[in-house]
Write a protein that holds these residues in place. Structure first.
Motif, mmCIF file in Angstrom:
data_model
loop_
_atom_site.group_PDB
_atom_site.id
_atom_site.type_symbol
_atom_site.label_atom_id
_atom_site.label_comp_id
_atom_site.label_asym_id
_atom_site.label_seq_id
_atom_site.Cartn_x
_atom_site.Cartn_y
_atom_site.Cartn_z
ATOM 1 N N GLY A 589 0.819 -1.203 0.000
ATOM 2 C CA GLY A 589 0.000 0.000 0.000
ATOM 3 C C GLY A 589 0.854 1.255 0.000
ATOM 4 O O GLY A 589 0.591 2.208 -0.732
ATOM 5 N N ILE A 590 1.911 1.291 0.847
ATOM 6 C CA ILE A 590 2.886 2.391 0.856
ATOM 7 C C ILE A 590 4.272 1.776 0.859
ATOM 8 O O ILE A 590 4.569 0.914 1.692
ATOM 9 C CB ILE A 590 2.697 3.301 2.074
ATOM 10 N N GLN A 591 5.136 2.225 -0.042
ATOM 11 C CA GLN A 591 6.511 1.742 -0.099
ATOM 12 C C GLN A 591 7.461 2.928 0.072
ATOM 13 O O GLN A 591 7.333 3.940 -0.620
ATOM 14 C CB GLN A 591 6.774 1.048 -1.442
ATOM 15 N N ILE A 592 8.411 2.784 1.015
ATOM 16 C CA ILE A 592 9.365 3.843 1.328
ATOM 17 C C ILE A 592 10.763 3.261 1.185
ATOM 18 O O ILE A 592 11.088 2.268 1.829
ATOM 19 C CB ILE A 592 9.158 4.373 2.759
ATOM 20 N N ARG A 593 11.608 3.881 0.354
ATOM 21 C CA ARG A 593 12.946 3.338 0.146
ATOM 22 C C ARG A 593 13.955 4.434 -0.159
ATOM 23 O O ARG A 593 13.583 5.588 -0.372
ATOM 24 C CB ARG A 593 12.936 2.287 -0.974
ATOM 25 N N THR A 594 15.224 4.042 -0.148
ATOM 26 C CA THR A 594 16.373 4.869 -0.542
ATOM 27 C C THR A 594 16.329 6.255 0.093
ATOM 28 O O THR A 594 16.184 7.265 -0.600
ATOM 29 C CB THR A 594 16.467 4.968 -2.082
ATOM 30 N N ASN A 595 16.481 6.264 1.422
ATOM 31 C CA ASN A 595 16.633 7.496 2.201
ATOM 32 C C ASN A 595 15.416 8.414 2.147
ATOM 33 O O ASN A 595 15.519 9.600 2.484
ATOM 34 C CB ASN A 595 17.878 8.266 1.757
ATOM 35 N N SER A 596 14.295 7.919 1.744
ATOM 36 C CA SER A 596 13.075 8.731 1.764
ATOM 37 C C SER A 596 12.575 8.870 3.198
ATOM 38 O O SER A 596 12.752 7.974 4.024
ATOM 39 C CB SER A 596 12.002 8.104 0.874
ATOM 40 N N ASP A 597 11.907 9.985 3.481
ATOM 41 C CA ASP A 597 11.533 10.295 4.861
ATOM 42 C C ASP A 597 10.168 10.996 4.900
ATOM 43 O O ASP A 597 10.066 12.174 5.247
ATOM 44 C CB ASP A 597 12.611 11.183 5.495
ATOM 45 N N PRO A 598 9.096 10.308 4.573
ATOM 46 C CA PRO A 598 7.769 10.936 4.595
ATOM 47 C C PRO A 598 7.140 10.886 5.995
ATOM 48 O O PRO A 598 7.626 10.206 6.896
ATOM 49 C CB PRO A 598 6.976 10.071 3.621
ATOM 50 N N ILE A 599 6.026 11.596 6.130
ATOM 51 C CA ILE A 599 5.142 11.469 7.289
ATOM 52 C C ILE A 599 3.888 10.756 6.813
ATOM 53 O O ILE A 599 3.204 11.227 5.897
ATOM 54 C CB ILE A 599 4.796 12.848 7.873
ATOM 55 N N VAL A 600 3.613 9.619 7.433
ATOM 56 C CA VAL A 600 2.469 8.780 7.036
ATOM 57 C C VAL A 600 1.581 8.639 8.267
ATOM 58 O O VAL A 600 1.961 8.003 9.239
ATOM 59 C CB VAL A 600 2.947 7.406 6.536
ATOM 60 N N ARG A 601 0.392 9.225 8.232
ATOM 61 C CA ARG A 601 -0.441 9.177 9.433
ATOM 62 C C ARG A 601 -1.923 9.186 9.085
ATOM 63 O O ARG A 601 -2.352 9.693 8.055
ATOM 64 C CB ARG A 601 -0.110 10.351 10.349
#
Length: 943
Positions: A589-601
């Motif tokens: 559903g959500i994929q975070i990779r390679t130094n990414s820095d989101p806010i997921v809430r």
């Protein structure tokens, strides 16, 4: 009105222009307006003169002394009735001429009189007004111009009714304007086709005629009626030059905009006041000059009707307020074509603040053999400081550079609506250089490049557009482009449906972005943007891509049924992902990779065909207060050096693991609820070292937390309860630290450490578990310090299978089978522990001569001496308690095996001899308790 009965040799009375000379008196405004009132008829006035007077209307008025011309009475019926019904109405009674020389009209039902030279004028008027058949009168009126028709309507009630016949005005309307439906023009730059049923006017065709009358016409080689005052031109350029010569107005508009304007009478019979407003002005009579409201009112823009045809090589650059509208039957826009091969087809420049172009086709078809550059030539160009309206146009461009429509420059603020910008060999719509404008209900499709470009601080408003099947991206905002995009349908574009790049910051709300051949939304190279309340679904790649330092806001969207993932953040992407509903996607559903820095809430991430949230390759991010549930694989994966922070999430009901750390996955897992997974709530393996603090982990079908294959981690202040297997598993060289956790009410053991597991267990409360509070087995060597292990339904601590341990300052009390139970050959390091108040049910049962199965059944494994009977040929896995050896197997060949955990097979009824100390036999499982290995996640196998 001429009559067929008049004799050609009859001499007509000539109307004098002198005061009082041979004038036929007309009723004054104060008199009754009934058309059948008696009319004074001098005896020397001929019938033909009376007929002319009856139909002449106000134009017959001359010098002073005569009564004013009356306004015709309006029709009294609510809707249009057939004029043939009027003929059955009786006129006033007939009277013979009186001594004053006047005569009253006779009754209609008397026999018709053929007119001859000897008949007086009263009979002529009677025949025209009452005896002439409606069919004949309609036929006569059909040959009149609109102005004469309005004059006739002022003669009497009958003429008024027939002159307002719907079919009569429809025929006249279509001969002038050609439209199949009435076109209403209620305000400048506002035109709308309406069916007769939709229109509130009593006669929609006449009302439309009135509203459009002030226009001039471009109709090549057309010959209008002789008396028509409607201007016609052969070319658009000639019409525009005529408008410019007259200061931007058309002749009809300067005379009031009504077919009856300038006739010198009130136009009530035509349904409009002389000024075209339909009512008397409040300022009337205030002075000799124009009233104040007329002076303040802004004049109407000139109106030019462009009739059916192909208009080529007309250079149209409009810098005044003029309205151009196509005019044809059927599909108007397809019938009126403006085409250019060089330079822009239609240009609006500064000064065109209320200009309009509508219902026509604009084409730009440059010569392929020409060497002229066309990158600044367009079908439609809107430049600085103008705000035209472009409505219901078909726009086509064959140029392989530039765009079909270009809006550029500060102050460029057009309204482009209901247009079809399709099949262009370049960009469909290009808005740039601080331009604005409203773009709504347009069809933008099958263009070779982007459907829409927004660039360089342009800030358009785009609503309800249909942008699809482009051979590039649907909408592309870049280089600081802005814009507000609402309720657009964007689908089936070859690249992303919406692309944001290089500082662009659009706002996208209530759009549907779907079936993209790559992704839905692509934000990259420091792109921004707000994407709110959209539906993003069924795209071939991720629904949303965020990369390369981009930081958009993705809020309250539905992101579902993607052929890959839902939201994909990579390459140092950021972003705020909140309150979205993300489900049914083929990958995470959500994929975070390679130094990414989101806010997921505050998202719901569920029913994915893969996992919920996947953080890998040094991904980061704050993931908080989401609900992650019912996904096919792990709810959250964290791997390969990633360090996200997960707080206050609800992660539940997954078909595998809740949160899965592997291959050096790290991060923090704080204050989450993790429950009801088919596998463990949390798994940690292969060098992963997370901090797991303050979570509630329950309902796992394969245990609460599983640490294996060299896993690490700090588990602190968690509540781990009501899991089907052990609350915490530690195995295969793993070495976590457990501090101040509460591990209770497990349907199996509290903590199970085996296969070389290690770990430090400090200050934990372990209580009310169905099996041992802590089970240590098979070469494991943990350290237990200052724990409280109590109220267990089996033993407090059991050490078996060559394991060892360090037990320091623990409190072990009130456990059913005993406090500390050590199997044969086990020698732990024990120091400062308090073991007290345990129930010792095993020793009591043995001392009472009971079979140990009596207290354990096949769900518990009490620790005591067990034996094997060779006579009964028991297998290596069977075990028999000491009391059954003494009683049930007395005299048999038996051997002592060891002191360890087991349940009695004799009492369970699995041997050939029935147990004499136990009741009915029960189903056997495995006699020796060797903890069933927990199920490991299949994520890696599927991934």
């Amino acid at each position: 009105m001429p009559s067929a009965s008049f004799s050609s040799s009859r001499s007509y009375v000539r109307r004098s222009r002198r005061k009082g000379g041979h004038r036929i008196p007309l009723p004054s405004r104060t008199q009754s307006t009934e058309p059948c009132e008696s009319v004074p008829c001098p005896n020397n006035v001929t019938g033909s003169a009376m007929a002319a007077t009856a139909c002449a209307g106000p134009s017959g008025s001359g010098g002073g002394g005569s009564p004013p011309v009356p306004a015709a009475a309006p029709a009294t019926t609510a809707g249009h009735h057939s004029p043939y019904d009027l003929r059955r109405k009786s006129p006033p009674a007939y009277h013979e001429p009186g001594p004053s020389g006047t005569c009253s009209l006779p009754a209609r039902k008397r026999p018709r009189t053929s007119l001859s030279q000897g008949v007086d004028v009263c009979n002529v008027s009677q025949y025209l007004q009452y005896e002439l058949p409606d069919e004949v009168l309609l036929c006569i009126l059909s040959h009149l111009t609109e102005r004469d028709l309005c004059r006739v309507a002022q003669v009497c009630k009958r003429f008024n009714t027939i002159a307002n016949d719907t079919e009569l005005w429809k025929s006249l309307y279509q001969s002038v304007f050609e439209y199949d439906m009435p076109l209403m023009h209620t305000a400048p730059c506002q035109f709308e086709f309406m069916t007769a049923d939709e229109c509130d006017a009593e006669n929609p065709w006449k009302e439309s005629f009135r509203q459009l009358y002030y226009g001039i016409h471009v109709r090549p080689n057309f010959r209008p009626k002789k008396d028509s005052r409607i201007k016609h031109f052969n070319t658009i350029r000639a019409a525009l030059e005529y408008v410019e010569e007259r200061g931007g107005s058309t002749p009809a508009s300067s005379s009031g905009g009504s077919p009856c304007a300038g006739a010198g009478a009130a136009a009530a019979g035509a349904g409009v006041a002389p000024g075209g407003a339909g009512a008397a002005c409040a300022c009337a009579g205030a002075g000799a000059g124009p009233c104040a409201c007329r002076r303040a009112a802004q004049p109407k823009p000139a109106l030019v009707f462009v009739h059916q045809g192909l208009y080529q090589e007309e250079c149209l650059a409009i810098d005044t307020d003029v309205q151009l509208i196509g005019c044809a039957a059927g599909n108007v826009a397809e019938s009126v074509v403006l085409e250019r091969e060089a330079e822009s087809t239609l240009t609006f420049a500064e000064g065109a603040s209320r200009a309009y172009a509508g219902h026509m086709t604009l084409k730009f078809s440059p010569d392929a053999t020409s060497t002229m550059q066309h990158h600044k030539h367009y079908c439609l160009e809107v430049s600085d400081n103008c705000s035209p309206t472009v409505d219901h146009c078909i726009i086509r461009s064959a140029s392989v550079v530039g765009a079909a429509v270009c809006v550029s420059g500060a102050g460029a603020n057009p309204v482009i609506k209901h247009c079809d910008i399709s099949d262009c060999e370049n960009v469909g719509l290009y808005v740039t250089d601080y331009a604005q404008g409203a773009y709504q209900d347009n069809e933008i499709s099958r263009n070779a490049l982007a459907g829409i470009w927004v660039k360089n601080f342009a800030n358009p408003i785009m609503r309800r557009n249909h942008i699809h099947h482009g051979r590039d991206v649907g909408i592309f905002t870049f280089e600081n482009g802005l814009g507000y995009f609402e309720a657009n349908d964007i689908h089936n574009n070859r690249i992303a449906g919406f692309e944001v790049k290089a500082g662009a910051n659009p706002t996208v709300v209530h759009c549907e972005i779907h079936h993209g051949q790559t992704g839905g939304i692509y934000v990259h190279e420091s792109g921004l943007g707000q994407f709110i309340d959209n539906k993003i679904h069924s795209n071939n790649f991720a629904g949303v891509w965020i990369t390369s330092n981009s930081n958009p806001t993705i809020r309250r969207n539905e992101i579902y049924n993607g052929h890959q993932g839902g939201v994909y953040i990579f390459g140092e992407g950021r972003g705020l992902i909140e309150h979205n509903n993300i489900y049914g996607n083929a990958l995470a559903g959500i994929q975070i990779r390679t130094n990414s820095d989101p806010i997921v809430r505050h998202n719901k991430i569920h029913h994915g065909q893969h996992g919920g949230i996947y953080v890998h390759e040094k991904g980061q991010g704050l993931i908080e207060e989401n609900e992650v549930y019912a996904n096919t694989l792990a709810g959250v994966w964290i791997t390969t050096g990633s360090t996200p922070v997960l707080r206050r999430n609800r992660i539940h009901s997954g078909k595998q693991v809740g949160v899965y750390f592997y291959d050096n996955g790290h991060g923090k897992l704080e204050d989450n609820d993790i429950f009801n997974h088919l596998y463990s709530g949390v798994q940690i393996r292969t060098g992963s070292n997370p901090v797991i603090r303050g979570n509630k982990i329950w309902g796992g079908q394969n245990g609460g937390v599983l640490v294996y294959n060299g896993g690490l981690g700090l588990l602190e202040q968690n509540e781990i309860f009501d899991n089907a297997m052990a609350g915490v598993w530690i195995k295969t060289d793993s070495n976590p630290t457990l501090k101040r956790n509460k591990i209770f009410d497990g349907r199996d053991g509290g903590i199970c450490i085996f296969n070389g597991g290690k770990g430090v267990l400090e200050e934990n409360d372990i209580f009310r578990n169905a099996q041992a509070g802590v089970l240590i087995s098979t070469q494991s060597h943990p350290v237990l310090r200052r724990n409280r292990i109590f109220d267990g339904l089996a033993a407090g601590v059991e050490i078996t299978n060559n394991a060892t341990a360090t037990l320091e300052h623990n409190q072990i009390f009130n456990n059913r089978f005993g406090g500390l139970c050590l199997a044969s050959g086990v020698s732990p390091l024990i120091r400062g522990n308090k073991i007290f108040s345990n129930q010792d049910a095993v020793e009591k049962a043995v001392g009472g001569g009971q079979c140990l199965y009596k207290i354990s059944s096949y769900t518990s494994f009490p620790m005591h001496d067990f034996y094997r009977c060779q006579t009964c040929n028991t297998t290596d896995r069977n075990a028999i308690c000491v009391n059954c050896i003494k009683t049930c197997h007395q005299g048999h060949d038996v051997e002592f095996i060891r002191h360890d955990r087991f349940f009695c097979d004799c009492g369970a009824g699995t041997l050939s001899n029935q147990c004499q100390l136990q009741g009915e036999p029960t189903q056997d499982t495995d006699t020796l308790y060797d903890s069933a290995a927990p199920m490991e996640s299949h994520t890696l196998m599927v991934n």
